[in-house]
Design a protein around this motif. Sequence first.
Motif, PDB file in Angstrom:
ATOM      1  N   ALA A   1       0.825  -1.210   0.000  1.00 49.28           N
ATOM      2  CA  ALA A   1       0.000   0.000   0.000  1.00 49.28           C
ATOM      3  C   ALA A   1       0.854   1.253   0.000  1.00 49.28           C
ATOM      4  O   ALA A   1       0.488   2.265  -0.615  1.00 49.28           O
ATOM      5  N   TYR A   2       1.987   1.216   0.694  1.00 47.93           N
ATOM      6  CA  TYR A   2       2.873   2.381   0.720  1.00 47.93           C
ATOM      7  C   TYR A   2       3.369   2.701  -0.682  1.00 47.93           C
ATOM      8  O   TYR A   2       3.332   3.857  -1.125  1.00 47.93           O
ATOM      9  N   TYR A   3       3.843   1.676  -1.399  1.00 45.02           N
ATOM     10  CA  TYR A   3       4.307   1.926  -2.763  1.00 45.02           C
ATOM     11  C   TYR A   3       3.170   2.447  -3.637  1.00 45.02           C
ATOM     12  O   TYR A   3       3.364   3.395  -4.422  1.00 45.02           O
ATOM     13  N   GLU A   4       2.003   1.857  -3.539  1.00 38.84           N
ATOM     14  CA  GLU A   4       0.878   2.278  -4.369  1.00 38.84           C
ATOM     15  C   GLU A   4       0.517   3.743  -4.163  1.00 38.84           C
ATOM     16  O   GLU A   4      -0.020   4.371  -5.071  1.00 38.84           O
ATOM     17  N   ASN A   5       0.808   4.273  -2.990  1.00 43.35           N
ATOM     18  CA  ASN A   5       0.343   5.611  -2.644  1.00 43.35           C
ATOM     19  C   ASN A   5       1.442   6.655  -2.583  1.00 43.35           C
ATOM     20  O   ASN A   5       1.186   7.782  -2.150  1.00 43.35           O
ATOM     21  N   MET A   6       2.649   6.311  -3.032  1.00 44.25           N
ATOM     22  CA  MET A   6       3.763   7.251  -2.990  1.00 44.25           C
ATOM     23  C   MET A   6       4.414   7.398  -4.370  1.00 44.25           C
ATOM     24  O   MET A   6       4.442   6.444  -5.151  1.00 44.25           O
TER      25      MET A   6
ATOM     26  N   ARG B   1      10.282   2.442  -9.791  1.00 44.10           N
ATOM     27  CA  ARG B   1      10.027   1.003  -9.837  1.00 44.10           C
ATOM     28  C   ARG B   1      11.066   0.215  -9.052  1.00 44.10           C
ATOM     29  O   ARG B   1      10.837  -0.950  -8.703  1.00 44.10           O
ATOM     30  N   THR B   2      12.209   0.827  -8.755  1.00 43.05           N
ATOM     31  CA  THR B   2      13.203   0.152  -7.918  1.00 43.05           C
ATOM     32  C   THR B   2      12.684  -0.100  -6.510  1.00 43.05           C
ATOM     33  O   THR B   2      13.269  -0.902  -5.777  1.00 43.05           O
ATOM     34  N   SER B   3      11.606   0.577  -6.120  1.00 49.16           N
ATOM     35  CA  SER B   3      11.031   0.391  -4.791  1.00 49.16           C
ATOM     36  C   SER B   3       9.792  -0.504  -4.791  1.00 49.16           C
ATOM     37  O   SER B   3       9.121  -0.608  -3.763  1.00 49.16           O
ATOM     38  N   VAL B   4       9.470  -1.147  -5.907  1.00 47.65           N
ATOM     39  CA  VAL B   4       8.331  -2.071  -5.922  1.00 47.65           C
ATOM     40  C   VAL B   4       8.591  -3.168  -4.885  1.00 47.65           C
ATOM     41  O   VAL B   4       9.649  -3.806  -4.907  1.00 47.65           O
ATOM     42  N   PRO B   5       7.650  -3.409  -3.954  1.00 47.81           N
ATOM     43  CA  PRO B   5       7.889  -4.418  -2.916  1.00 47.81           C
ATOM     44  C   PRO B   5       7.976  -5.826  -3.498  1.00 47.81           C
ATOM     45  O   PRO B   5       7.343  -6.148  -4.506  1.00 47.81           O
ATOM     46  N   ARG B   6       8.737  -6.649  -2.804  1.00 48.09           N
ATOM     47  CA  ARG B   6       8.809  -8.083  -3.091  1.00 48.09           C
ATOM     48  C   ARG B   6       8.498  -8.814  -1.792  1.00 48.09           C
ATOM     49  O   ARG B   6       9.389  -9.115  -1.008  1.00 48.09           O
TER      50      ARG B   6
ATOM     51  N   ILE C   1       7.850  -9.268   1.815  1.00 50.63           N
ATOM     52  CA  ILE C   1       8.134  -8.492   3.015  1.00 50.63           C
ATOM     53  C   ILE C   1       9.353  -7.589   2.847  1.00 50.63           C
ATOM     54  O   ILE C   1       9.817  -6.986   3.825  1.00 50.63           O
ATOM     55  N   ASP C   2       9.880  -7.475   1.637  1.00 47.33           N
ATOM     56  CA  ASP C   2      11.058  -6.643   1.392  1.00 47.33           C
ATOM     57  C   ASP C   2      10.716  -5.497   0.452  1.00 47.33           C
ATOM     58  O   ASP C   2       9.954  -5.658  -0.500  1.00 47.33           O
ATOM     59  N   MET C   3      11.322  -4.335   0.712  1.00 49.36           N
ATOM     60  CA  MET C   3      11.117  -3.175  -0.152  1.00 49.36           C
ATOM     61  C   MET C   3      12.359  -2.310  -0.101  1.00 49.36           C
ATOM     62  O   MET C   3      12.827  -1.934   0.987  1.00 49.36           O
ATOM     63  N   GLN C   4      12.917  -1.999  -1.246  1.00 46.07           N
ATOM     64  CA  GLN C   4      14.115  -1.162  -1.326  1.00 46.07           C
ATOM     65  C   GLN C   4      13.704   0.298  -1.220  1.00 46.07           C
ATOM     66  O   GLN C   4      13.239   0.891  -2.183  1.00 46.07           O
ATOM     67  N   LEU C   5      13.897   0.869  -0.035  1.00 47.16           N
ATOM     68  CA  LEU C   5      13.494   2.260   0.173  1.00 47.16           C
ATOM     69  C   LEU C   5      14.695   3.184   0.360  1.00 47.16           C
ATOM     70  O   LEU C   5      14.618   4.364   0.021  1.00 47.16           O
TER      71      LEU C   5
END
Length: 560
Positions: free
Chosen positions: A283-288, A292-297, A299-303
């Motif tokens: 949801a965080y990625y969808e709303n920020m 695309r480098t931060s697309v979650p995988r 339980i992991d997300m490159q932030l």
Amino acid sequence: MPLDGPSLLNRRSLLVGGLAAGTVAALPAAASAATRGHGRALPTTPFTLGVASGDPDHDGFVLWTRLAVEPLAESGLGGMPDRTYPVQWEVAADPRFRFVVRRGTASARPAAAHSVHVELNGLRPGREYWYRFKVERYVSPVGRTQTAPHPATYGAALSMAFVSCSQFEHGYFTSYRRLAEEQPDLILHLGDYQYEYRADTYTIPGGNIRDHHGPETETLAGYRQRHAQYKNDVDLQAAHAAAPWLVVWDDHEVDNNWADEVYENPQTPQPNFLARRAAAFQAYYENMPLRRTSVPRGIDMQLYRRVRWGRMADFHMLDTRQYRDDQGCGDGYRDCPEATDPQRSITGAAQEKWLIDGFRRSGARWNILGQQVFFAQRDNNAGPLKVTSMDAWDGYVASRDRITKGWLDAGVRNAVVLTGDVHAHWASDLKLNYDDPTSKTVGSELVATSISTGGNGSDSNPADHSFLKINPHLRFYNNQRGYVLTKIDKSEMKADFKVVPQVTVPGAAVHTKATFVIEDRVPGLNQTYLRPVEPAAAARRSGDGTDDIADIVRNETERP
């Protein structure tokens, strides 16, 4: 006129006044979903959550929007039909779109909650642009954004603001509106963009001003719904439309005081925590406005990432939640031997190496760490016993020491740490040894208060503050709501600590409470302005400020 020519209207009057959907000249006509056999046309505008841009580079940025005809729908899908919508977008060199430089179409899919992320490159460096979207007959509000300067140039002085902690229930987002009116070049959000609690769980004295919709966020539908409730706020929309954002999370985007795979209270089992974490990340990625480098995988997300603003500044955006060791000694404020364990880290080994390598490679005038929790030591005990927060860098002393020495060994020219989390304005000199007041000053920390969390707060005289007396490297404190606005050029970084007198009533004016300057190659803070305490505010306070430590500890640790 060239495509990147000057704007044709005053940008402040245009953006702050707001361009409602449909009030600008229409984008090129496109067949509606209804006429193409995809079902009925949308009954109302789907642009209820506004528009945003982020992660600017010297030749581009990310554009964002999310379609929602019913933002608070329990499904979390904004009342949108279960089908993909083509979304047209345009980028122009002027706010009236007379000089369109790029246009295209993106797909808003149900699987991504009908969010749209458009990554652009090939634009000119150091330029303002305006953008908008269209679906069927509906046109979005207009947003303003800009590219960073070319990597080989400094560009003009950078106006950068940073914020944190916007609890919807505790007050109106007036500071977002005032920030939009400032028209900065760049906005950093350092975490607690939204809060996870159900209504009336996290309350302020006198009761909350407005309510969260739905249960505590634990599912993907719940996080999507909560993000939509926040994005539906017009003051927040104004801030998003005013400038590109760099965002990082803290804890409340998932769960209070979470640490890697450990939830807040191990005594109350959360067998679904990892699924909850994955849902929150999605949801965080969808709303920020993230790349695309931060697309979650899962339980992991490159932030954590690095954004270069020409030669003026390198922004090292950190993630101090996803990789940290669990807080020591049961969390809270403690005298805790685990805090000095050299094996413990708040960043994780890979992020720490990435950060220190970035220091070594940086040729920027200013190296700025955008991160979440208090960096400098903050001892709340006047005696020999050291009592500090285990959720902040004080709970990971060796990690802080390695990073501080990392920028010193790399010869970083000016190191500045930006912080949120603690719901108050602070300013600090950074030291090699905080227990020795004569120790060398090696950097500066600026801490932004909350947008609304904690309610109105109160004004005070920093000279009377007990924390500042115990910790001489702490230079400033104020417990009102607001943001920090900086101006960065080759010679100095000026920071205005902006405050509003109240958030429980909308529309308050903003003023500067204090101003600090950091000079090039001179670590540490010079205070150039402090607004006196209002007589009425002083009269409302009891005592001489010696109870401030107890108040702060209570506010920062007594959460549900």
